[in-house]
Design a protein around this motif. Structure first.
Motif, short mmCIF file in Angstrom:
data_model
loop_
_atom_site.label_atom_id
_atom_site.label_comp_id
_atom_site.label_asym_id
_atom_site.label_seq_id
_atom_site.Cartn_x
_atom_site.Cartn_y
_atom_site.Cartn_z
N THR A 152 0.84 -1.20 0.00
CA THR A 152 0.00 0.00 0.00
C THR A 152 0.87 1.25 0.00
N ALA A 153 1.97 1.22 0.72
CA ALA A 153 2.90 2.36 0.72
C ALA A 153 3.40 2.63 -0.69
N VAL A 154 3.73 1.57 -1.43
CA VAL A 154 4.19 1.74 -2.82
C VAL A 154 3.13 2.45 -3.65
N ARG A 155 1.87 2.08 -3.47
CA ARG A 155 0.79 2.73 -4.22
C ARG A 155 0.71 4.22 -3.88
N TYR A 156 0.84 4.55 -2.59
CA TYR A 156 0.84 5.97 -2.22
C TYR A 156 2.04 6.70 -2.84
N PHE A 157 3.20 6.09 -2.78
CA PHE A 157 4.38 6.72 -3.39
C PHE A 157 4.19 6.91 -4.89
N ASP A 158 3.59 5.92 -5.55
CA ASP A 158 3.32 6.06 -6.99
C ASP A 158 2.40 7.25 -7.26
N ASP A 159 1.40 7.44 -6.40
CA ASP A 159 0.51 8.59 -6.57
C ASP A 159 1.29 9.90 -6.49
N VAL A 160 2.20 9.99 -5.53
CA VAL A 160 3.01 11.20 -5.37
C VAL A 160 3.92 11.38 -6.58
N LEU A 161 4.53 10.30 -7.06
CA LEU A 161 5.49 10.39 -8.15
C LEU A 161 4.85 10.74 -9.49
N GLN A 162 3.55 10.64 -9.60
CA GLN A 162 2.87 11.08 -10.82
C GLN A 162 3.08 12.56 -11.09
N TYR A 163 3.38 13.29 -10.03
CA TYR A 163 3.51 14.74 -10.15
C TYR A 163 4.95 15.20 -10.25
N GLY A 164 5.88 14.27 -10.29
CA GLY A 164 7.28 14.61 -10.44
C GLY A 164 8.16 13.73 -9.58
N GLU A 165 9.38 13.57 -10.04
CA GLU A 165 10.33 12.73 -9.31
C GLU A 165 10.90 13.47 -8.11
N VAL A 166 10.89 12.80 -7.01
CA VAL A 166 11.47 13.31 -5.77
C VAL A 166 12.36 12.19 -5.25
#
Length: 121
Positions: free
Chosen positions: A24-38
């Protein structure tokens, strides 16, 4: 993405990590990464992928962090260390040692990299 939503997604991801819910954490991180690489998000996603045994995907995250970060940054060093852990998971001893050597060339006192390398020798 607005800042408040981004912060909520990141907090949710870390809450999942604390509960051991890495997928589930990976899915949340993927959501964040849609807006740019951090780099920090990529790194922590890679950590979660390692915990899930998805070593190739983790390596891709760590490689991206390595390409984005300064050689002496904590994230760069941690990405190389965790990439070494991924290679251990793939039973690729030489590649893991090379990653630990990369860490030790920057920080000769990095205890985990030293221990990981010693374990493989």
């Amino acid at each position: 993405m607005n800042l408040q939503r981004g912060q909520r997604l990141i907090q949710n991801a870390y809450d999942c990590i604390n509960r051991g819910d890495y997928s589930t954490a990976v899915r949340y991180f993927d959501d964040v990464l849609q807006y740019g690489e951090v780099s920090a998000i990529l790194h922590d996603k890679g950590f979660c992928l390692n915990e899930l045994g998805r070593y190739q995907a983790a390596i891709r995250c760590f490689d991206r962090v390595i390409s984005l970060e300064n050689r002496h940054s904590d994230l760069y060093i941690s990405a190389f260390y965790n990439k070494g852990r991924s290679y251990i998971g793939l039973n690729k001893r030489e590649q893991a040692i090379a990653c630990f050597d990369a860490v030790l060339s920057i920080d000769p006192y990095h205890a985990n990299a030293r221990m990981g390398k010693d374990m493989l020798l």
